[in-house]
Design an enzyme around this catalytic site. Sequence first.
Site, PDB file in Angstrom:
ATOM      1  N   ASP A 149      57.126  34.869  25.635  1.00 36.78           N
ATOM      2  CA  ASP A 149      55.673  34.773  25.505  1.00 36.78           C
ATOM      3  C   ASP A 149      55.256  33.429  26.089  1.00 36.78           C
ATOM      4  O   ASP A 149      55.787  32.379  25.685  1.00 36.78           O
ATOM      5  CB  ASP A 149      55.294  34.863  24.017  1.00 36.78           C
ATOM      6  CG  ASP A 149      53.797  34.979  23.796  1.00 36.78           C
ATOM      7  OD1 ASP A 149      53.041  34.302  24.531  1.00 36.78           O
ATOM      8  OD2 ASP A 149      53.389  35.707  22.879  1.00 36.78           O
ATOM      9  N   HIS A 159      54.724  32.332  18.045  1.00 32.39           N
ATOM     10  CA  HIS A 159      54.528  33.177  16.861  1.00 32.39           C
ATOM     11  C   HIS A 159      55.767  34.029  16.601  1.00 32.39           C
ATOM     12  O   HIS A 159      56.514  34.326  17.530  1.00 32.39           O
ATOM     13  CB  HIS A 159      53.338  34.111  17.089  1.00 32.39           C
ATOM     14  CG  HIS A 159      52.117  33.415  17.616  1.00 32.39           C
ATOM     15  ND1 HIS A 159      51.879  33.264  18.969  1.00 32.39           N
ATOM     16  CD2 HIS A 159      51.087  32.813  16.977  1.00 32.39           C
ATOM     17  CE1 HIS A 159      50.745  32.604  19.146  1.00 32.39           C
ATOM     18  NE2 HIS A 159      50.236  32.308  17.956  1.00 32.39           N
ATOM     19  N   GLU A 210      51.526  37.716  27.767  1.00 30.84           N
ATOM     20  CA  GLU A 210      50.398  36.906  27.274  1.00 30.84           C
ATOM     21  C   GLU A 210      49.848  35.934  28.306  1.00 30.84           C
ATOM     22  O   GLU A 210      49.120  35.012  27.947  1.00 30.84           O
ATOM     23  CB  GLU A 210      50.767  36.166  25.967  1.00 30.84           C
ATOM     24  CG  GLU A 210      51.161  37.077  24.813  1.00 30.84           C
ATOM     25  CD  GLU A 210      49.987  37.660  24.008  1.00 30.84           C
ATOM     26  OE1 GLU A 210      48.841  37.220  24.232  1.00 30.84           O
ATOM     27  OE2 GLU A 210      50.229  38.563  23.186  1.00 30.84           O
ATOM     28  N   ASP A 251      52.873  31.692  25.516  1.00 31.06           N
ATOM     29  CA  ASP A 251      52.320  30.741  24.536  1.00 31.06           C
ATOM     30  C   ASP A 251      53.416  29.953  23.805  1.00 31.06           C
ATOM     31  O   ASP A 251      53.120  29.066  23.002  1.00 31.06           O
ATOM     32  CB  ASP A 251      51.318  31.403  23.576  1.00 31.06           C
ATOM     33  CG  ASP A 251      51.954  32.323  22.534  1.00 31.06           C
ATOM     34  OD1 ASP A 251      53.144  32.162  22.210  1.00 31.06           O
ATOM     35  OD2 ASP A 251      51.220  33.202  22.026  1.00 31.06           O
ATOM     36  N   HIS A 268      51.849  40.746  23.827  1.00 25.68           N
ATOM     37  CA  HIS A 268      53.205  40.937  23.321  1.00 25.68           C
ATOM     38  C   HIS A 268      53.429  42.311  22.672  1.00 25.68           C
ATOM     39  O   HIS A 268      54.556  42.647  22.319  1.00 25.68           O
ATOM     40  CB  HIS A 268      53.608  39.790  22.384  1.00 25.68           C
ATOM     41  CG  HIS A 268      55.003  39.304  22.644  1.00 25.68           C
ATOM     42  ND1 HIS A 268      55.445  38.048  22.304  1.00 25.68           N
ATOM     43  CD2 HIS A 268      56.075  39.934  23.211  1.00 25.68           C
ATOM     44  CE1 HIS A 268      56.718  37.937  22.659  1.00 25.68           C
ATOM     45  NE2 HIS A 268      57.116  39.056  23.208  1.00 25.68           N
ATOM     46  N   ASP A 323      58.572  32.229  21.655  1.00 24.65           N
ATOM     47  CA  ASP A 323      57.183  32.479  21.265  1.00 24.65           C
ATOM     48  C   ASP A 323      56.709  31.379  20.304  1.00 24.65           C
ATOM     49  O   ASP A 323      57.510  30.819  19.550  1.00 24.65           O
ATOM     50  CB  ASP A 323      57.144  33.843  20.529  1.00 24.65           C
ATOM     51  CG  ASP A 323      55.763  34.481  20.519  1.00 24.65           C
ATOM     52  OD1 ASP A 323      54.772  33.750  20.404  1.00 24.65           O
ATOM     53  OD2 ASP A 323      55.710  35.713  20.610  1.00 24.65           O
ATOM     54  N   HIS A 376      49.827  42.748  18.813  1.00 26.85           N
ATOM     55  CA  HIS A 376      50.692  41.758  19.480  1.00 26.85           C
ATOM     56  C   HIS A 376      51.318  40.780  18.469  1.00 26.85           C
ATOM     57  O   HIS A 376      52.268  40.079  18.801  1.00 26.85           O
ATOM     58  CB  HIS A 376      49.967  41.008  20.616  1.00 26.85           C
ATOM     59  CG  HIS A 376      48.983  39.961  20.183  1.00 26.85           C
ATOM     60  ND1 HIS A 376      48.560  38.945  21.006  1.00 26.85           N
ATOM     61  CD2 HIS A 376      48.332  39.774  19.008  1.00 26.85           C
ATOM     62  CE1 HIS A 376      47.699  38.164  20.365  1.00 26.85           C
ATOM     63  NE2 HIS A 376      47.537  38.654  19.157  1.00 26.85           N
ATOM     64  N   ASP A 410      55.616  37.157  15.411  1.00 26.89           N
ATOM     65  CA  ASP A 410      55.265  38.542  15.764  1.00 26.89           C
ATOM     66  C   ASP A 410      55.974  39.595  14.925  1.00 26.89           C
ATOM     67  O   ASP A 410      56.302  40.687  15.419  1.00 26.89           O
ATOM     68  CB  ASP A 410      55.497  38.794  17.263  1.00 26.89           C
ATOM     69  CG  ASP A 410      54.504  38.025  18.122  1.00 26.89           C
ATOM     70  OD1 ASP A 410      53.517  37.487  17.574  1.00 26.89           O
ATOM     71  OD2 ASP A 410      54.714  37.947  19.343  1.00 26.89           O
TER      72      ASP A 410
HETATM   73  N1  LIG Z   1      52.196  37.391  20.680  1.00 27.14           N
HETATM   74  C1  LIG Z   1      51.201  36.688  20.169  1.00 27.14           C
HETATM   75  N2  LIG Z   1      50.473  35.935  20.925  1.00 27.14           N
HETATM   76  N3  LIG Z   1      50.993  36.821  18.876  1.00 27.14           N
HETATM   77  C2  LIG Z   1      49.941  36.149  18.182  1.00 27.14           C
HETATM   78  C3  LIG Z   1      49.900  36.551  16.746  1.00 27.14           C
HETATM   79  C4  LIG Z   1      48.915  35.761  15.967  1.00 27.14           C
HETATM   80  C5  LIG Z   1      48.882  36.082  14.494  1.00 27.14           C
HETATM   81  N4  LIG Z   1      50.117  35.728  13.849  1.00 27.14           N
HETATM   82  C6  LIG Z   1      48.578  37.551  14.285  1.00 27.14           C
HETATM   83  O1  LIG Z   1      49.398  38.255  13.754  1.00 27.14           O
HETATM   84  O2  LIG Z   1      47.516  37.996  14.666  1.00 27.14           O
END
Ligand SMILES: NC(=[NH2+])NCCC[C@H](N)C(=O)O
Length: 296
Positions: free
Chosen positions: A193, A87, A238, A195, A62, A85, A102, A89
Amino acid sequence: MGIELVDYGDMRVTEVFPDPPKFGLRHPRTHAENAMNISQSLQVALNHQGKENILFCIGGDHSVSLGTVHGHAQVNKDMVLLWIDAHADCNTCLTSGSGNVHGMPLSFLINELQEFVPRMEEFDELRPCISFKDIAFIGLRDIDPGERYLLEKFGVTYYGMQEVDHLGIQEVVRRSLQEVNPGFKRPIHLSFDIDSLDPGFAKCTGTPVPAGLTLREGLYIAEEVHRTGCLKVVDLVEVNPDLGDPAQSEVTVNAAKEVIRACFGWQRAGIVPSNYQIPMPADVNAESRVSLLREK
Ligand SMILES: NC(=[NH2+])NCCC[C@H](N)C(=O)O
């Protein structure tokens, strides 16, 4: 589907040496340089293609969106962003537990977050270009404390899995679009994303989180966003077929393909491709067939 695709080719990732962490952020020079390259390439592609076309960027993780959203905002200053997502991010390098970019792309892009991000001259060119009010998040279920603090502080529109369960995906998508793009007047950037989907549909990704969107919910988002007619840029990020066994990797890649098709206008009810011609029996032409049917 009867659509014409133009492949603008692959972006090579340049690794910059030496590249020690800064404020815990890993590979700062490499990330800044690649984000700027992606931003510039995206601007060239967007300016080159017709206004009705959709530009698709297949990641990568990401952190790719640091470049794509930046580039899109330079061309369409009034764009809005849908961030699908698990998350948020929007970690800053100071709130991130991992140091992975990411999990941070939005901290560089969102105007309101700049006071929380330490100055790093590598990122000087990547000026912030979007405000929280122009972003809607869907699918969140793994939010770090710093991210949660920022989302609350700025009263951000977000629909996590709890809200999806509570309201249903139809209402979540309706509200998200209504809040960031009332009247469907502004260009949309969809940052998807994989995920966001439940690991049952997308195991092969770096940071899977249980209890996510079903593939049906993911497709519904893509279909509805396409239907607005405002979709300009999509990131699909991702997807990593190397993680997981071959069967899981096939399931993940197929889910990604279905999301891509839906973004391009495929509907689960089927579509009539723009260049479709119904096959006719060779002996009778359409007109005499109609009159034969009428005479009976
Ligand atoms: N785009 C993603 N898959 N992001 C995952 C981030 C996971 C976690 N919050 C981090 O900052 O490391």
